[in-house]
Design a protein around this motif. Structure first.
Motif, mmCIF file in Angstrom:
data_model
loop_
_atom_site.group_PDB
_atom_site.id
_atom_site.type_symbol
_atom_site.label_atom_id
_atom_site.label_comp_id
_atom_site.label_asym_id
_atom_site.label_seq_id
_atom_site.Cartn_x
_atom_site.Cartn_y
_atom_site.Cartn_z
ATOM 1 N N MET A 112 1.016 -1.196 -0.016
ATOM 2 C CA MET A 112 -0.030 0.081 -0.020
ATOM 3 C C MET A 112 0.871 1.179 -0.216
ATOM 4 O O MET A 112 1.875 1.339 0.700
ATOM 5 C CB MET A 112 -0.826 0.010 1.085
ATOM 6 N N PHE A 113 0.585 2.019 -0.708
ATOM 7 C CA PHE A 113 1.328 3.296 -0.965
ATOM 8 C C PHE A 113 0.450 4.406 -0.596
ATOM 9 O O PHE A 113 -0.972 4.751 -0.858
ATOM 10 C CB PHE A 113 1.815 3.718 -2.344
ATOM 11 N N THR A 114 0.750 5.703 0.415
ATOM 12 C CA THR A 114 0.173 6.641 0.890
ATOM 13 C C THR A 114 0.873 7.732 0.522
ATOM 14 O O THR A 114 2.081 7.885 1.036
ATOM 15 C CB THR A 114 -0.104 6.486 2.361
ATOM 16 N N CYS A 115 0.337 8.815 -0.053
ATOM 17 C CA CYS A 115 0.851 10.057 -0.180
ATOM 18 C C CYS A 115 -0.004 11.226 -0.074
ATOM 19 O O CYS A 115 -1.132 11.252 -0.427
ATOM 20 C CB CYS A 115 1.528 10.219 -1.661
ATOM 21 N N GLY A 116 0.462 12.339 0.854
ATOM 22 C CA GLY A 116 -0.409 13.188 1.053
ATOM 23 C C GLY A 116 -0.131 14.184 2.287
ATOM 24 O O GLY A 116 0.982 13.777 2.889
ATOM 25 N N PRO A 117 -0.839 15.113 2.621
ATOM 26 C CA PRO A 117 -0.739 15.980 4.013
ATOM 27 C C PRO A 117 -0.468 14.921 5.132
ATOM 28 O O PRO A 117 -1.097 13.717 5.225
ATOM 29 C CB PRO A 117 -1.930 16.762 4.073
ATOM 30 N N ALA A 121 -1.877 10.019 8.658
ATOM 31 C CA ALA A 121 -1.849 9.697 9.984
ATOM 32 C C ALA A 121 -3.185 8.754 9.871
ATOM 33 O O ALA A 121 -3.234 7.861 10.570
ATOM 34 C CB ALA A 121 -1.714 10.881 11.002
ATOM 35 N N ALA A 122 -4.142 9.327 9.459
ATOM 36 C CA ALA A 122 -5.479 8.729 9.380
ATOM 37 C C ALA A 122 -5.421 7.539 8.653
ATOM 38 O O ALA A 122 -5.842 6.494 9.098
ATOM 39 C CB ALA A 122 -6.598 9.502 8.721
ATOM 40 N N VAL A 123 -4.855 7.510 7.569
ATOM 41 C CA VAL A 123 -4.716 6.297 6.667
ATOM 42 C C VAL A 123 -3.976 5.411 7.510
ATOM 43 O O VAL A 123 -4.028 4.093 7.547
ATOM 44 C CB VAL A 123 -4.158 6.560 5.551
ATOM 45 N N ARG A 124 -2.725 5.676 8.039
ATOM 46 C CA ARG A 124 -1.836 4.886 8.806
ATOM 47 C C ARG A 124 -2.764 4.037 9.954
ATOM 48 O O ARG A 124 -2.627 2.985 10.176
ATOM 49 C CB ARG A 124 -0.732 5.663 9.691
ATOM 50 N N GLY A 125 -3.791 4.882 10.789
ATOM 51 C CA GLY A 125 -4.429 4.009 11.668
ATOM 52 C C GLY A 125 -5.630 3.086 11.218
ATOM 53 O O GLY A 125 -5.562 1.967 11.583
ATOM 54 N N LEU A 126 -5.926 3.510 9.917
ATOM 55 C CA LEU A 126 -7.013 2.822 9.314
ATOM 56 C C LEU A 126 -6.478 1.415 8.777
ATOM 57 O O LEU A 126 -6.906 0.506 8.903
ATOM 58 C CB LEU A 126 -7.688 3.419 7.945
ATOM 59 N N LEU A 127 -5.103 1.446 8.354
ATOM 60 C CA LEU A 127 -4.223 0.097 7.753
ATOM 61 C C LEU A 127 -4.104 -0.642 9.007
ATOM 62 O O LEU A 127 -4.137 -1.908 8.948
ATOM 63 C CB LEU A 127 -3.167 0.634 7.031
ATOM 64 N N ALA A 128 -3.863 -0.073 10.209
ATOM 65 C CA ALA A 128 -3.513 -0.957 11.449
ATOM 66 C C ALA A 128 -4.709 -1.395 11.858
ATOM 67 O O ALA A 128 -4.599 -2.802 12.138
ATOM 68 C CB ALA A 128 -2.912 0.170 12.463
ATOM 69 N N GLU A 129 -5.890 -0.810 11.856
ATOM 70 C CA GLU A 129 -7.281 -1.546 12.180
ATOM 71 C C GLU A 129 -7.428 -2.450 11.275
ATOM 72 O O GLU A 129 -8.013 -3.717 11.761
ATOM 73 C CB GLU A 129 -8.195 -0.453 12.297
ATOM 74 N N ALA A 130 -7.137 -2.539 9.968
ATOM 75 C CA ALA A 130 -7.581 -3.416 9.282
ATOM 76 C C ALA A 130 -6.678 -4.611 9.136
ATOM 77 O O ALA A 130 -6.756 -5.541 8.073
ATOM 78 C CB ALA A 130 -7.618 -2.727 7.700
ATOM 79 N N GLY A 131 -5.631 -4.588 9.944
ATOM 80 C CA GLY A 131 -4.567 -5.709 9.867
ATOM 81 C C GLY A 131 -3.651 -5.749 8.809
ATOM 82 O O GLY A 131 -2.833 -6.752 8.546
ATOM 83 N N ALA A 132 -3.379 -4.600 8.267
ATOM 84 C CA ALA A 132 -2.196 -4.469 7.206
ATOM 85 C C ALA A 132 -1.000 -4.653 7.802
ATOM 86 O O ALA A 132 -0.556 -4.295 8.726
ATOM 87 C CB ALA A 132 -2.437 -3.329 6.309
ATOM 88 N N ARG A 133 -0.143 -5.476 7.117
ATOM 89 C CA ARG A 133 1.251 -5.734 7.563
ATOM 90 C C ARG A 133 2.124 -4.360 7.289
ATOM 91 O O ARG A 133 2.208 -3.831 6.094
ATOM 92 C CB ARG A 133 1.727 -6.917 6.772
ATOM 93 N N PRO A 134 2.755 -3.815 8.358
ATOM 94 C CA PRO A 134 3.507 -2.851 8.316
ATOM 95 C C PRO A 134 4.577 -2.615 7.173
ATOM 96 O O PRO A 134 4.689 -1.764 6.590
ATOM 97 C CB PRO A 134 4.110 -2.650 9.744
ATOM 98 N N GLU A 135 5.284 -3.892 6.891
ATOM 99 C CA GLU A 135 6.497 -4.020 5.840
ATOM 100 C C GLU A 135 5.730 -3.792 4.490
ATOM 101 O O GLU A 135 6.526 -3.491 3.557
ATOM 102 C CB GLU A 135 7.236 -5.273 6.017
ATOM 103 N N ARG A 136 4.387 -3.858 4.170
ATOM 104 C CA ARG A 136 3.757 -3.688 2.981
ATOM 105 C C ARG A 136 3.095 -2.130 2.854
ATOM 106 O O ARG A 136 2.716 -1.847 1.979
ATOM 107 C CB ARG A 136 2.471 -4.835 2.851
ATOM 108 N N CYS A 137 3.139 -1.549 3.856
ATOM 109 C CA CYS A 137 2.700 0.161 3.838
ATOM 110 C C CYS A 137 3.903 1.075 3.816
ATOM 111 O O CYS A 137 4.768 0.975 4.514
ATOM 112 C CB CYS A 137 2.098 0.272 5.005
ATOM 113 N N HIS A 138 3.609 1.732 2.452
ATOM 114 C CA HIS A 138 4.931 2.707 2.383
ATOM 115 C C HIS A 138 4.158 4.005 2.468
ATOM 116 O O HIS A 138 2.964 4.468 1.840
ATOM 117 C CB HIS A 138 5.430 2.382 1.062
#
Length: 136
Positions: A1-6, A11-28
């Motif tokens: 998953m790639f996130t870019c923005g303000p 921070a909001a996307v990071r929280g949602l991904l954690a809640e959804a169980g996304a693996r941190p090493e796959r989040c950029h």
């Protein structure tokens, strides 16, 4: 998953991904900490290398830019407002046609290889390597 923005968005996307169980090493994440025309221009830093002339053909303006400063930052330091939305996470807004000259463009997206082949550059991550003429 790639996130870019303000920052608040990321921070909001990071929280949602954690809640959804996304693996941190796959989040950029990619963030922009540029000083653009959205705020006061940074104080110019003494150039340590060559300085080049940047002609903005459509506006008829000319500015100086050293090899360590992006064209967008040099324009802001010169009091010029060029299109950009880097701080809002809209990569590609500062895309411009390079009419002559050569730049070092260290980009992380926002421009396609075919656009580069058509002499497009991103002002936010392009530093001059010789005098430039831009369609701006």
């Amino acid at each position: 998953m790639f996130t870019c923005g303000p920052a608040p968005y990321m921070a909001a996307v990071r929280g949602l991904l954690a809640e959804a169980g996304a693996r941190p090493e796959r989040c950029h994440e990619e963030s922009f900490e540029l000083t653009t025309t959205a705020g006061p221009a940074a104080a110019p830093v003494a150039a340590t290398g060559p300085t080049y002339t940047v002609e903005l053909r459509r506006s008829g303006r000319t500015l100086e830019c050293d090899e360590d400063t992006t064209v967008l930052a040099a324009a802001a330091q010169a009091g010029l407002t060029l299109p950009s939305s880097c701080q809002e996470g809209m990569c590609g807004t500062c895309k411009t046609t390079l009419l002559s000259g050569r730049v070092d463009m260290k980009h992380a997206g926002g421009i396609r290889p075919r656009e580069i082949a058509q002499d497009k550059i991103l002002l936010c991550c392009s530093t001059p390597r010789e005098d430039l003429v831009l369609d701006a």
